[in-house]
Motif scaffolding. Structure first.
Motif, PDB file in Angstrom:
ATOM      1  N   GLN A  67      29.088 -50.140  17.648  1.00 50.97           N
ATOM      2  CA  GLN A  67      29.291 -48.690  17.632  1.00 50.97           C
ATOM      3  C   GLN A  67      30.783 -48.347  17.713  1.00 50.97           C
ATOM      4  O   GLN A  67      31.257 -47.394  17.085  1.00 50.97           O
ATOM      5  N   LYS A  68      31.519 -49.171  18.494  1.00 44.71           N
ATOM      6  CA  LYS A  68      32.961 -48.924  18.584  1.00 44.71           C
ATOM      7  C   LYS A  68      33.633 -49.081  17.237  1.00 44.71           C
ATOM      8  O   LYS A  68      34.469 -48.245  16.831  1.00 44.71           O
ATOM      9  N   ASP A  69      33.282 -50.153  16.490  1.00 47.59           N
ATOM     10  CA  ASP A  69      33.877 -50.364  15.160  1.00 47.59           C
ATOM     11  C   ASP A  69      33.503 -49.212  14.212  1.00 47.59           C
ATOM     12  O   ASP A  69      34.335 -48.755  13.399  1.00 47.59           O
ATOM     13  N   ALA A  70      32.255 -48.737  14.310  1.00 43.02           N
ATOM     14  CA  ALA A  70      31.831 -47.647  13.428  1.00 43.02           C
ATOM     15  C   ALA A  70      32.613 -46.377  13.723  1.00 43.02           C
ATOM     16  O   ALA A  70      33.043 -45.646  12.817  1.00 43.02           O
ATOM     17  N   LEU A  71      32.808 -46.106  15.031  1.00 43.64           N
ATOM     18  CA  LEU A  71      33.571 -44.913  15.381  1.00 43.64           C
ATOM     19  C   LEU A  71      35.040 -45.021  14.964  1.00 43.64           C
ATOM     20  O   LEU A  71      35.650 -44.047  14.494  1.00 43.64           O
ATOM     21  N   LEU A  72      35.611 -46.221  15.123  1.00 48.92           N
ATOM     22  CA  LEU A  72      37.008 -46.406  14.689  1.00 48.92           C
ATOM     23  C   LEU A  72      37.143 -46.280  13.170  1.00 48.92           C
ATOM     24  O   LEU A  72      38.125 -45.747  12.658  1.00 48.92           O
ATOM     25  N   LEU A  73      36.133 -46.798  12.429  1.00 41.31           N
ATOM     26  CA  LEU A  73      36.155 -46.652  10.966  1.00 41.31           C
ATOM     27  C   LEU A  73      36.061 -45.175  10.585  1.00 41.31           C
ATOM     28  O   LEU A  73      36.777 -44.705   9.691  1.00 41.31           O
ATOM     29  N   GLY A  74      35.204 -44.450  11.266  1.00 37.98           N
ATOM     30  CA  GLY A  74      35.117 -43.014  10.995  1.00 37.98           C
ATOM     31  C   GLY A  74      36.420 -42.299  11.307  1.00 37.98           C
ATOM     32  O   GLY A  74      36.833 -41.366  10.591  1.00 37.98           O
ATOM     33  N   ARG A  75      37.072 -42.749  12.408  1.00 40.09           N
ATOM     34  CA  ARG A  75      38.366 -42.143  12.731  1.00 40.09           C
ATOM     35  C   ARG A  75      39.397 -42.411  11.632  1.00 40.09           C
ATOM     36  O   ARG A  75      40.197 -41.532  11.254  1.00 40.09           O
ATOM     37  N   ASP A  76      39.414 -43.656  11.078  1.00 39.28           N
ATOM     38  CA  ASP A  76      40.356 -43.971   9.993  1.00 39.28           C
ATOM     39  C   ASP A  76      40.065 -43.124   8.744  1.00 39.28           C
ATOM     40  O   ASP A  76      40.994 -42.658   8.056  1.00 39.28           O
TER      41      ASP A  76
END
Length: 475
Positions: A303-312
């Motif tokens: 979930q952390k990677d998904a949120l960081l990808l969304g942030r990018d």
């Protein structure tokens, strides 16, 4: 030729003079030729009469060998006629009995004495002129012969005097004919000159003038038609002025509408740019912060990677929104001025499309009117987009020249160029980029020229008057 340059008056006069001179020359030649023949015939006839008279009177004197009376007869006969140059009286044995020469007989005159046998006439040239030699036999040559030499000098002098009189008369007649021709030419050409003067006045704009010709012939009808044409021109000119006034009013309304449309368009771009920069950018920034906080509190790595990808992704969207906001209304145009705004835009455009853009500025940079700055900026934008879409160029040279009374922007590329057929085709396909540029320039009383650039492609040269708001007019 000089004739086409002369007026009708001088043409008629020249033709009259030519005809008079030709007739005078022909008449003179005919008279001279006729008089020449008459002189010869009359001299020979008169010489034959004189010789016959001497032959009839000298027969008895010859038979009696009365030489004194023969000499006296010859001398008196020669004295009574100025045409007689000499008289020779010869007996049947071809001996000269009497003559009228005082200083001796000219050499050669008696060489043909042996051939005398009948009445004959001959003509020969002497040092005194033409001599008509007439021979008349006495008693058919049984008693002798009389030779009379008739000279043309006296008759020629008389004829020359008559010819001088004739020439004087012809000269007077020619002078009278010239005067009459001049008057006739003036009468003929006066109405034509009037029409020419009226035509020149109408050409200079005086449509109220009229031809005043009372002639009822062709010239009069021409003058009437000319006056009617002038009246038609006045009416047509009035109609044209009305149409031009309406057209100017429509053009002014059109220019005003286009100007307001462009102003509204720029205002709308500014509003959208501000909203994108302020609201959309802030929302995306808040979204990015929220996603970062969520990523830090994520229960697992996935979930952390998904949120960081969304942030990018949001960060990329934010950059694109900011670029779009800048392109819609670059802050540098308001903050730094025209040259700096074009420089920043060309640098980003060059890096985005792989172009080599060379920007040069010249002259003292002053505050540019907002409408002029926006128009030139949009023209540069449209020109660079056209270069990428249509020219296939690799290098573009942009030159901005600031002058006290105008700003000149030149955009040249090394592409394939643009032809008249390309412009016509673009208009048919509703690709109106160039026409939009021209419209912007004309609204600002400027000028846009399209030519071939030194690099082989297309060169646009835009010149717009420099307006100074503090003066309220162009410098």
């Amino acid at each position: 030729m000089m004739m086409p340059r002369l007026s009708i008056y001088y043409r008629i006069l020249a033709m009259a003079l030519f005809i008079i001179a030709l007739l005078s020359l022909a008449t003179g030649l005919m008279v001279w030729d006729s008089l020449d023949d008459i002189v010869s015939q009359q001299l020979q006839k008169r010489g034959a009469e004189i010789a016959t008279h001497v032959a009839l009177s000298s027969g008895n004197y010859i038979l009696m060998e009365d030489l004194y009376n023969l000499y006296d007869l010859a001398a008196q006969t020669a004295a009574n006629s100025e045409d007689v140059r000499y008289i020779l009286i010869i007996d049947s044995n071809k001996r000269l009995l009497a003559h009228t020469f005082h200083g001796g007989i000219p050499r050669g005159l008696l060489d043909d004495m042996a051939e005398l046998n009948q009445q004959e006439a001959a003509i020969f040239n002497s040092n005194e002129g033409i001599i008509h030699d007439i021979v008349v036999p006495i008693e058919n040559g049984a008693v002798g012969y009389v030779r009379v030499g008739m000279t043309e000098e006296y008759t020629r002098n008389s004829i020359n005097q008559h010819i001088r009189d004739v020439l004087l008369t012809v000269f007077v007649i020619c002078a009278l004919a010239v005067f009459l021709s001049s008057r006739i030419s003036a009468l003929i050409t006066k109405p034509i000159r009037n029409l020419a003067e009226v035509a020149e006045s109408i050409t200079q704009g005086n449509l109220e003038i009229r031809a005043n010709i009372r002639d009822r012939g062709e010239v009069g009808r021409l003058a009437t038609a000319f006056n009617e044409m002038a009246a038609s021109l006045i009416k047509a000119s009035g109609d044209k002025e009305v149409l031009l006034g309406e057209l100017r009013a429509k053009e002014q309304i059109r220019d005003t509408l286009i100007s307001k449309l462009m102003t509204a368009q720029e205002d709308e771009r500014k509003r959208i740019s501000r909203e994108l920069h302020d609201e959309t950018s802030q929302a995306l920034t808040s979204l990015m912060l929220t996603m970062r906080v969520l990523a830090e509190d994520a229960p697992n790595q996935e979930q952390k990677d998904a949120l960081l990808l969304g942030r990018d992704v949001a960060a990329n969207i934010l950059r694109e929104v900011r670029d779009l906001a800048i392109e819609l209304r670059p802050p540098a145009l308001d903050d730094l001025g025209l040259a700096a705004a074009i420089e920043r835009y060309s640098e980003k455009f060059a890096s985005r499309h792989g172009l080599d853009i060379d920007l040069n500025t010249a002259g003292r940079q002053t505050a540019v009117d907002d409408q002029v700055a926006v128009a030139l900026y949009r023209i540069v934008q449209e020109s660079l987009n056209n270069v990428v879409k249509h020219s296939g160029a690799t290098t573009v040279a942009i030159s901005i020249t600031f002058q006290p009374d105008q700003i000149m922007v030149t955009i040249a590329d090394n592409g394939k160029g643009i032809s008249d057929d390309d412009l016509i085709r673009a208009q048919k396909e509703n690709r109106l980029g160039l026409y939009g540029m021209r419209e912007r320039v004309e609204l600002l009383q400027g000028r846009l020229d399209i030519s071939q650039s030194p690099h082989g492609g297309t060169e646009l040269c835009i010149t717009i008057p420099q307006y100074h708001p503090e003066k309220g007019e162009s410098s």
